[in-house]
Design a protein around this motif. Structure first.
Motif, mmCIF file in Angstrom:
data_model
loop_
_atom_site.group_PDB
_atom_site.id
_atom_site.type_symbol
_atom_site.label_atom_id
_atom_site.label_comp_id
_atom_site.label_asym_id
_atom_site.label_seq_id
_atom_site.Cartn_x
_atom_site.Cartn_y
_atom_site.Cartn_z
ATOM 1 N N MET A 83 5.994 -1.028 4.116
ATOM 2 C CA MET A 83 5.340 -0.274 5.001
ATOM 3 C C MET A 83 5.636 -0.342 6.350
ATOM 4 O O MET A 83 5.395 -1.594 6.984
ATOM 5 N N ASN A 84 5.935 0.541 6.908
ATOM 6 C CA ASN A 84 6.306 0.555 8.440
ATOM 7 C C ASN A 84 5.378 1.715 9.302
ATOM 8 O O ASN A 84 4.678 2.355 8.737
ATOM 9 N N SER A 85 5.321 1.417 10.628
ATOM 10 C CA SER A 85 4.523 1.989 11.380
ATOM 11 C C SER A 85 2.978 2.293 10.894
ATOM 12 O O SER A 85 2.340 3.039 10.806
ATOM 13 N N LEU A 86 2.612 1.003 10.643
ATOM 14 C CA LEU A 86 1.236 0.663 10.180
ATOM 15 C C LEU A 86 0.200 1.195 11.409
ATOM 16 O O LEU A 86 0.528 0.787 12.594
ATOM 17 N N LYS A 87 -0.906 1.539 10.576
ATOM 18 C CA LYS A 87 -1.991 2.126 11.409
ATOM 19 C C LYS A 87 -3.217 1.089 11.221
ATOM 20 O O LYS A 87 -3.453 0.769 9.951
ATOM 21 N N PRO A 88 -4.052 1.158 12.030
ATOM 22 C CA PRO A 88 -5.412 0.415 11.610
ATOM 23 C C PRO A 88 -6.176 1.066 10.296
ATOM 24 O O PRO A 88 -6.781 0.336 9.521
ATOM 25 N N GLU A 89 -5.900 2.229 10.050
ATOM 26 C CA GLU A 89 -6.526 2.954 9.062
ATOM 27 C C GLU A 89 -5.814 2.676 7.595
ATOM 28 O O GLU A 89 -6.531 2.900 6.548
ATOM 29 N N ASP A 90 -4.543 2.023 7.653
ATOM 30 C CA ASP A 90 -4.063 1.416 6.425
ATOM 31 C C ASP A 90 -4.536 0.137 5.979
ATOM 32 O O ASP A 90 -4.469 -0.553 4.907
ATOM 33 N N THR A 91 -5.609 -0.366 6.764
ATOM 34 C CA THR A 91 -6.292 -1.696 6.370
ATOM 35 C C THR A 91 -7.032 -1.518 5.111
ATOM 36 O O THR A 91 -7.738 -0.644 5.223
ATOM 37 N N ALA A 92 -6.608 -2.313 4.107
ATOM 38 C CA ALA A 92 -7.281 -2.258 2.704
ATOM 39 C C ALA A 92 -6.753 -3.452 1.806
ATOM 40 O O ALA A 92 -5.654 -4.179 2.326
ATOM 41 N N VAL A 93 -7.319 -3.629 0.750
ATOM 42 C CA VAL A 93 -6.647 -4.465 -0.338
ATOM 43 C C VAL A 93 -5.756 -3.338 -1.185
ATOM 44 O O VAL A 93 -6.295 -2.473 -1.520
ATOM 45 N N TYR A 94 -4.463 -3.822 -1.265
ATOM 46 C CA TYR A 94 -3.653 -3.321 -1.909
ATOM 47 C C TYR A 94 -3.381 -3.628 -3.401
ATOM 48 O O TYR A 94 -3.385 -4.912 -3.371
ATOM 49 N N TYR A 95 -3.368 -2.819 -4.329
ATOM 50 C CA TYR A 95 -3.239 -3.258 -5.579
ATOM 51 C C TYR A 95 -1.880 -2.597 -6.339
ATOM 52 O O TYR A 95 -1.598 -1.367 -6.018
ATOM 53 N N CYS A 96 -1.032 -3.319 -7.214
ATOM 54 C CA CYS A 96 -0.041 -2.678 -7.873
ATOM 55 C C CYS A 96 -0.743 -2.647 -9.351
ATOM 56 O O CYS A 96 -1.577 -3.094 -9.741
ATOM 57 N N ALA A 97 -0.064 -1.439 -10.034
ATOM 58 C CA ALA A 97 -0.536 -1.306 -11.346
ATOM 59 C C ALA A 97 0.550 -0.561 -12.018
ATOM 60 O O ALA A 97 1.635 0.034 -11.509
#
Length: 127
Positions: A83-97
């Motif tokens: 994940m590059n050029s991250l933005k505040p709106e990328d804030t979250a819990v990330y899950y793989c599936a």
């Protein structure tokens, strides 16, 4: 039982980068298509990216296209999300599936067709 364990989350400033990893415990990893989803507080889970069984195809949500790259290593039973050029709106819990039969190739995939999920890793992007 297939287990998925995410790692690599953390706190980063806007514009920065993080690399998430997901380790999958199965002897048949190449039989699973993989996806990344995220959920921010008060919001529904949303699709981020997916990679096909062989890794030859990948699909991204419009919101991350050009900034995130998903890859898989079938020899190591892992998938990664750069994940590059991250933005505040990328804030979250990330899950793989993981899914035996389903590969996400559309924007509003709910994730309901995935068979196994990890516990999630928190990504926080400060402004």
């Amino acid at each position: 039982q297939v287990q998925l364990v995410e790692s690599g989350g953390g706190l980063v400033q806007a514009g920065g980068s993080l690399r998430l990893s997901c380790a999958v415990s199965t002897r048949t990893f190449s039989e699973y298509a993989m996806g990344w989803f995220r959920q921010a507080p008060g919001k529904e889970r949303e699709f981020v990216a997916a990679v096909s069984w062989s890794g030859e195809s990948a699909y991204y949500a419009d919101s991350v296209k050009g900034r995130f790259t998903m890859s898989r290593d079938n020899a190591k039973n892992t998938v990664n999300l750069q994940m590059n050029s991250l933005k505040p709106e990328d804030t979250a819990v990330y899950y793989c599936a993981a899914s035996l039969t389903h590969y996400s190739d559309y924007e509003n995939d709910s994730g309901e067709e995935y068979d196994y999920w990890g516990q999630g890793t928190q990504v926080t992007v400060s402004s």
